[in-house]
Write a protein that holds these residues in place. Structure first.
Motif, PDB file in Angstrom:
ATOM      1  N   GLY A 102       0.815  -1.208   0.000  1.00  0.00           N
ATOM      2  CA  GLY A 102       0.000   0.000   0.000  1.00  0.00           C
ATOM      3  C   GLY A 102       0.849   1.259   0.000  1.00  0.00           C
ATOM      4  N   ILE A 103       1.951   1.231   0.760  1.00  0.00           N
ATOM      5  CA  ILE A 103       2.846   2.392   0.788  1.00  0.00           C
ATOM      6  C   ILE A 103       3.474   2.611  -0.581  1.00  0.00           C
ATOM      7  N   VAL A 104       3.886   1.518  -1.216  1.00  0.00           N
ATOM      8  CA  VAL A 104       4.501   1.632  -2.542  1.00  0.00           C
ATOM      9  C   VAL A 104       3.513   2.179  -3.561  1.00  0.00           C
ATOM     10  N   ALA A 105       2.314   1.591  -3.570  1.00  0.00           N
ATOM     11  CA  ALA A 105       1.328   1.964  -4.592  1.00  0.00           C
ATOM     12  C   ALA A 105       0.665   3.306  -4.321  1.00  0.00           C
ATOM     13  N   GLN A 106       0.270   3.539  -3.062  1.00  0.00           N
ATOM     14  CA  GLN A 106      -0.514   4.724  -2.741  1.00  0.00           C
ATOM     15  C   GLN A 106       0.317   5.939  -2.331  1.00  0.00           C
ATOM     16  N   VAL A 107       1.560   5.715  -1.921  1.00  0.00           N
ATOM     17  CA  VAL A 107       2.392   6.835  -1.488  1.00  0.00           C
ATOM     18  C   VAL A 107       3.545   7.069  -2.456  1.00  0.00           C
ATOM     19  N   LEU A 108       4.432   6.094  -2.565  1.00  0.00           N
ATOM     20  CA  LEU A 108       5.633   6.288  -3.376  1.00  0.00           C
ATOM     21  C   LEU A 108       5.309   6.549  -4.848  1.00  0.00           C
ATOM     22  N   VAL A 109       4.549   5.636  -5.465  1.00  0.00           N
ATOM     23  CA  VAL A 109       4.235   5.788  -6.887  1.00  0.00           C
ATOM     24  C   VAL A 109       3.352   7.007  -7.120  1.00  0.00           C
ATOM     25  N   ASP A 112       1.169  17.019 -11.593  1.00  0.00           N
ATOM     26  CA  ASP A 112       1.881  17.678 -10.496  1.00  0.00           C
ATOM     27  C   ASP A 112       0.941  18.649  -9.778  1.00  0.00           C
ATOM     28  N   HIS A 113       0.562  18.296  -8.554  1.00  0.00           N
ATOM     29  CA  HIS A 113      -0.379  19.123  -7.795  1.00  0.00           C
ATOM     30  C   HIS A 113       0.300  19.919  -6.674  1.00  0.00           C
ATOM     31  N   ARG A 114       1.617  20.045  -6.767  1.00  0.00           N
ATOM     32  CA  ARG A 114       2.332  20.793  -5.738  1.00  0.00           C
ATOM     33  C   ARG A 114       2.042  22.284  -5.840  1.00  0.00           C
ATOM     34  N   LEU A 125       4.605  10.307  -9.243  1.00  0.00           N
ATOM     35  CA  LEU A 125       4.048  10.134 -10.579  1.00  0.00           C
ATOM     36  C   LEU A 125       4.519  11.172 -11.599  1.00  0.00           C
ATOM     37  N   PRO A 126       4.525  12.472 -11.271  1.00  0.00           N
ATOM     38  CA  PRO A 126       5.036  13.439 -12.263  1.00  0.00           C
ATOM     39  C   PRO A 126       6.484  13.167 -12.662  1.00  0.00           C
TER      40      PRO A 126
END
Length: 225
Positions: A140-147, A223-225, A151-152
């Motif tokens: 979950g950390i890999v898919a929902q946080v890291l990736v 990119d939503h930063r 993503l950008p």
């Protein structure tokens, strides 16, 4: 006849350039897809097994990293020749754009994997810790946080990889890989036909420009930063 007239009226350009362009697009498109599918998990593995990663494992990280570095260090022309037996085993031939996909993918996967590793490492450790606190699994950390957070950067990395594949695909023409590289070598160079060479270069440049523009637009959108 002027050079521009030759460029417009050349039968080779009119008959063979569209086919060569389609071959190059097919070659780059399929190898890019395979590179993304194989390179993303490899890059995530490198990031996860590094010191301080989610599943730190020095042995796995060193072995995988060594293999990636060795493949990346081999010049692409030599790599294409070296994997000809493997290419024949998979595709049944070493000629044509389909065969060129094999060395293109082999050469690009470790390159993209290293870019993925770098992109993922730039994700804020605080967000990873926050996910751990709420009980998220490693997957979950890999898919929902890291990736998700990277993503950008991942899109930008894939864009760089695709552009590199465009250049590699031109080199594939040296050993019969088809596409614009083969056309430029067979007609532009070996038959001393400069307009054909110029036309191939122009199309390759246009492909690179379009890929870069699309990649930049998608990265900005994500990119939503």
């Amino acid at each position: 006849m002027s050079f521009l007239d030759e460029l417009v009226t050349s039968p080779v350009i009119q008959e063979k350039l569209p086919e060569a362009t389609l071959e190059t697009l097919s070659m780059v498109g399929l190898s890019s897809l395979l590179t993304a599918v194989l390179g993303l998990p490899l890059g995530l593995l490198l990031a996860a097994t590094a010191r301080g990663g989610l599943t730190s494992n020095a042995l796995v990280n060193r072995v995988v990293g060594l293999v990636a570095n060795v493949v990346r260090s081999v010049p692409f022309l030599i790599l294409m020749i070296a994997v000809i037996p493997f290419t024949r085993l998979l595709v049944g031939t070493s000629l044509g754009w389909e065969a060129a996909v094999v060395p293109l993918t082999i050469g690009a996967v470790p390159f993209f994997a290293r870019l993925v590793e770098t992109s993922v490492r730039e994700v804020s450790p605080g967000k990873v810790e926050a996910a751990r606190v709420i009980g998220a699994t490693r997957f979950g950390i890999v898919a929902q946080v890291l990736v998700r957070e990277a993503l950008p950067a991942l899109v930008a990395s894939l864009t760089v990889t695709v552009i590199a594949l465009v250049g590699y695909s031109a080199m594939a023409g040296v050993i019969g890989g088809g596409g614009l590289g083969a056309l430029a070598i067979s007609y532009g160079y070996q038959r001393f036909d400069p307009p054909v060479m110029v036309a191939c270069v122009v199309v390759i440049v246009l492909i690179v420009v379009v890929v870069q523009a699309v990649g930049d637009a998608v990265a900005r959108r994500l990119d939503h930063r």
